[in-house]
Design a protein around this motif. Structure first.
Motif, PDB file in Angstrom:
ATOM      1  N   GLY A  10       0.714  -1.172  -0.020  1.00 19.11           N
ATOM      2  CA  GLY A  10      -0.185  -0.092  -0.091  1.00 19.11           C
ATOM      3  C   GLY A  10       0.936   1.280   0.072  1.00 19.11           C
ATOM      4  O   GLY A  10       1.920   1.466   0.608  1.00 19.11           O
ATOM      5  N   LEU A  11       0.290   2.257  -0.767  1.00 23.08           N
ATOM      6  CA  LEU A  11       0.979   3.651  -0.662  1.00 23.08           C
ATOM      7  C   LEU A  11       1.351   4.226   0.542  1.00 23.08           C
ATOM      8  O   LEU A  11       2.455   4.444   0.803  1.00 23.08           O
ATOM      9  CB  LEU A  11       0.346   4.499  -1.868  1.00 23.08           C
ATOM     10  N   LEU A  12       0.288   4.336   1.384  1.00 13.66           N
ATOM     11  CA  LEU A  12       0.576   4.862   3.041  1.00 13.66           C
ATOM     12  C   LEU A  12       1.466   4.197   3.533  1.00 13.66           C
ATOM     13  O   LEU A  12       2.424   4.771   4.293  1.00 13.66           O
ATOM     14  CB  LEU A  12      -0.817   4.807   3.302  1.00 13.66           C
ATOM     15  N   THR A  13       1.338   2.982   3.598  1.00 14.30           N
ATOM     16  CA  THR A  13       2.366   2.248   4.379  1.00 14.30           C
ATOM     17  C   THR A  13       3.950   2.580   3.768  1.00 14.30           C
ATOM     18  O   THR A  13       5.007   2.761   4.375  1.00 14.30           O
ATOM     19  CB  THR A  13       2.215   0.635   4.257  1.00 14.30           C
ATOM     20  N   ARG A  14       4.263   2.582   2.479  1.00 13.91           N
ATOM     21  CA  ARG A  14       5.566   2.915   1.917  1.00 13.91           C
ATOM     22  C   ARG A  14       5.876   4.290   2.312  1.00 13.91           C
ATOM     23  O   ARG A  14       7.163   4.494   2.491  1.00 13.91           O
ATOM     24  CB  ARG A  14       5.318   2.363   0.612  1.00 13.91           C
ATOM     25  N   ILE A  15       4.766   5.086   2.304  1.00 13.94           N
ATOM     26  CA  ILE A  15       5.452   6.498   2.552  1.00 13.94           C
ATOM     27  C   ILE A  15       5.597   6.702   3.787  1.00 13.94           C
ATOM     28  O   ILE A  15       6.754   7.267   4.347  1.00 13.94           O
ATOM     29  CB  ILE A  15       4.121   7.426   2.074  1.00 13.94           C
ATOM     30  N   ILE A  16       5.196   6.041   4.908  1.00 13.15           N
ATOM     31  CA  ILE A  16       5.337   5.978   6.445  1.00 13.15           C
ATOM     32  C   ILE A  16       6.698   5.494   6.571  1.00 13.15           C
ATOM     33  O   ILE A  16       7.254   5.910   7.390  1.00 13.15           O
ATOM     34  CB  ILE A  16       4.142   5.426   7.222  1.00 13.15           C
ATOM     35  N   THR A  17       7.041   4.299   6.008  1.00  9.76           N
ATOM     36  CA  THR A  17       8.496   3.569   6.003  1.00  9.76           C
ATOM     37  C   THR A  17       9.189   4.774   5.563  1.00  9.76           C
ATOM     38  O   THR A  17      10.320   4.584   6.215  1.00  9.76           O
ATOM     39  CB  THR A  17       8.299   2.242   5.265  1.00  9.76           C
ATOM     40  N   GLN A  18       9.110   5.170   4.290  1.00 10.06           N
ATOM     41  CA  GLN A  18      10.368   5.918   4.077  1.00 10.06           C
ATOM     42  C   GLN A  18      10.369   7.358   5.072  1.00 10.06           C
ATOM     43  O   GLN A  18      11.671   7.778   5.345  1.00 10.06           O
ATOM     44  CB  GLN A  18      10.056   6.607   2.535  1.00 10.06           C
ATOM     45  N   ILE A  19       9.441   7.899   5.542  1.00 11.31           N
ATOM     46  CA  ILE A  19       9.560   9.165   6.414  1.00 11.31           C
ATOM     47  C   ILE A  19      10.233   8.500   7.725  1.00 11.31           C
ATOM     48  O   ILE A  19      11.224   9.132   8.302  1.00 11.31           O
ATOM     49  CB  ILE A  19       8.246   9.629   6.839  1.00 11.31           C
ATOM     50  N   SER A  20       9.421   7.499   8.346  1.00  6.02           N
ATOM     51  CA  SER A  20      10.138   6.731   9.555  1.00  6.02           C
ATOM     52  C   SER A  20      11.728   6.447   9.413  1.00  6.02           C
ATOM     53  O   SER A  20      12.769   6.925  10.072  1.00  6.02           O
ATOM     54  CB  SER A  20       9.732   5.516   9.801  1.00  6.02           C
ATOM     55  N   GLU A  21      12.063   5.943   8.254  1.00 10.63           N
ATOM     56  CA  GLU A  21      13.654   5.515   7.967  1.00 10.63           C
ATOM     57  C   GLU A  21      14.450   7.034   7.837  1.00 10.63           C
ATOM     58  O   GLU A  21      15.406   6.712   8.613  1.00 10.63           O
ATOM     59  CB  GLU A  21      13.635   4.895   6.517  1.00 10.63           C
ATOM     60  N   ARG A  22      13.888   7.690   7.521  1.00 10.50           N
ATOM     61  CA  ARG A  22      14.849   9.104   7.671  1.00 10.50           C
ATOM     62  C   ARG A  22      14.810   9.966   8.776  1.00 10.50           C
ATOM     63  O   ARG A  22      15.886  10.398   9.283  1.00 10.50           O
ATOM     64  CB  ARG A  22      14.212  10.083   6.333  1.00 10.50           C
ATOM     65  N   LEU A  23      13.662   9.731   9.618  1.00  6.65           N
ATOM     66  CA  LEU A  23      13.618  10.702  10.686  1.00  6.65           C
ATOM     67  C   LEU A  23      14.148   9.768  11.892  1.00  6.65           C
ATOM     68  O   LEU A  23      14.622  10.500  12.937  1.00  6.65           O
ATOM     69  CB  LEU A  23      12.333  11.166  10.968  1.00  6.65           C
ATOM     70  N   LEU A  24      13.899   8.303  12.080  1.00  3.62           N
ATOM     71  CA  LEU A  24      13.978   7.839  13.305  1.00  3.62           C
ATOM     72  C   LEU A  24      14.719   6.661  13.449  1.00  3.62           C
ATOM     73  O   LEU A  24      15.425   6.366  14.387  1.00  3.62           O
ATOM     74  CB  LEU A  24      12.406   7.112  13.764  1.00  3.62           C
ATOM     75  N   MET A  25      15.312   5.842  12.361  1.00  2.48           N
ATOM     76  CA  MET A  25      16.080   4.726  12.195  1.00  2.48           C
ATOM     77  C   MET A  25      17.432   5.249  12.018  1.00  2.48           C
ATOM     78  O   MET A  25      17.668   6.092  11.013  1.00  2.48           O
ATOM     79  CB  MET A  25      15.414   3.749  11.239  1.00  2.48           C
ATOM     80  N   GLY A  26      18.340   4.515  12.243  1.00  2.00           N
ATOM     81  CA  GLY A  26      19.711   4.576  12.027  1.00  2.00           C
ATOM     82  C   GLY A  26      20.156   3.530  10.802  1.00  2.00           C
ATOM     83  O   GLY A  26      19.254   2.987  10.304  1.00  2.00           O
ATOM     84  N   SER A  27      21.256   3.548  10.421  1.00  2.00           N
ATOM     85  CA  SER A  27      21.852   2.624   9.424  1.00  2.00           C
ATOM     86  C   SER A  27      21.908   1.230   9.861  1.00  2.00           C
ATOM     87  O   SER A  27      21.849   0.982  11.063  1.00  2.00           O
ATOM     88  CB  SER A  27      23.280   3.098   8.937  1.00  2.00           C
ATOM     89  N   PRO A  28      21.953   0.096   9.168  1.00  2.00           N
ATOM     90  CA  PRO A  28      22.185  -1.031   9.208  1.00  2.00           C
ATOM     91  C   PRO A  28      23.526  -1.046   9.920  1.00  2.00           C
ATOM     92  O   PRO A  28      23.618  -2.055  11.098  1.00  2.00           O
ATOM     93  CB  PRO A  28      22.226  -2.032   7.971  1.00  2.00           C
ATOM     94  N   GLU A  29      24.543  -0.509   9.638  1.00  2.00           N
ATOM     95  CA  GLU A  29      25.800  -0.541  10.263  1.00  2.00           C
ATOM     96  C   GLU A  29      25.927   0.021  11.981  1.00  2.00           C
ATOM     97  O   GLU A  29      26.232  -0.527  12.670  1.00  2.00           O
ATOM     98  CB  GLU A  29      26.992   0.266   9.568  1.00  2.00           C
ATOM     99  N   GLY A  30      24.927   1.209  11.889  1.00  2.00           N
ATOM    100  CA  GLY A  30      24.685   1.595  13.524  1.00  2.00           C
ATOM    101  C   GLY A  30      23.907   0.578  13.855  1.00  2.00           C
ATOM    102  O   GLY A  30      24.155   0.510  15.501  1.00  2.00           O
ATOM    103  N   ALA A  31      23.133   0.189  13.705  1.00  2.00           N
ATOM    104  CA  ALA A  31      22.279  -1.245  14.243  1.00  2.00           C
ATOM    105  C   ALA A  31      23.070  -2.327  14.659  1.00  2.00           C
ATOM    106  O   ALA A  31      22.713  -2.954  15.862  1.00  2.00           O
ATOM    107  CB  ALA A  31      20.927  -1.508  13.615  1.00  2.00           C
ATOM    108  N   ALA A  32      24.084  -2.471  14.205  1.00  2.00           N
ATOM    109  CA  ALA A  32      25.059  -3.816  14.446  1.00  2.00           C
ATOM    110  C   ALA A  32      26.052  -3.444  15.666  1.00  2.00           C
ATOM    111  O   ALA A  32      26.536  -4.078  16.247  1.00  2.00           O
ATOM    112  CB  ALA A  32      25.750  -4.131  13.507  1.00  2.00           C
ATOM    113  N   TRP A  33      26.075  -1.998  15.891  1.00  2.00           N
ATOM    114  CA  TRP A  33      27.214  -1.519  16.614  1.00  2.00           C
ATOM    115  C   TRP A  33      26.951  -1.965  18.087  1.00  2.00           C
ATOM    116  O   TRP A  33      27.811  -2.341  18.976  1.00  2.00           O
ATOM    117  CB  TRP A  33      27.176   0.082  16.736  1.00  2.00           C
TER     118      TRP A  33
END
Length: 100
Positions: A10-33
């Protein structure tokens, strides 16, 4: 963010995921730290829970963090271990002296 979060429909889910990715989540490398820090740092004590120090533990320098509710429940631990062995088909014989 890894591609685990990219499978929404769904479009809304993809948009929310992209916004969350930029604002809330770190990189995969950072997650492994935190995992790497917990496994290799001489400053970490056995039994400590290590997580990112940032807001809501989503990013930042690794540091000791409060255990999530139920994380130190021995009964839940045994059930999780048994389910993990069953689902992977791998059994570990930890011996009689191993902690529960």
């Amino acid at each position: 963010m890894t591609n685990l979060q990219q499978h929404g429909s769904g479009l809304l889910t993809r948009i929310i995921t992209q916004i969350s990715e930029r604002l809330l989540m770190g990189s995969p490398e950072g997650a492994a730290w935190p995992s790497l820090y917990a496994a290799t740092s001489p400053h970490v004590r056995s039994g400590q829970f290590i997580g990112p120090a940032g807001r809501d533990q989503t990013s930042g320098t690794p540091e000791p963090a409060k255990l999530p509710k139920g994380a130190n429940d021995p009964d839940q631990g045994r059930r999780l271990w048994a389910a993990s062995e069953q689902l992977t088909g791998i059994t570990f014989n930890l011996g009689a002296g191993a902690p529960a």
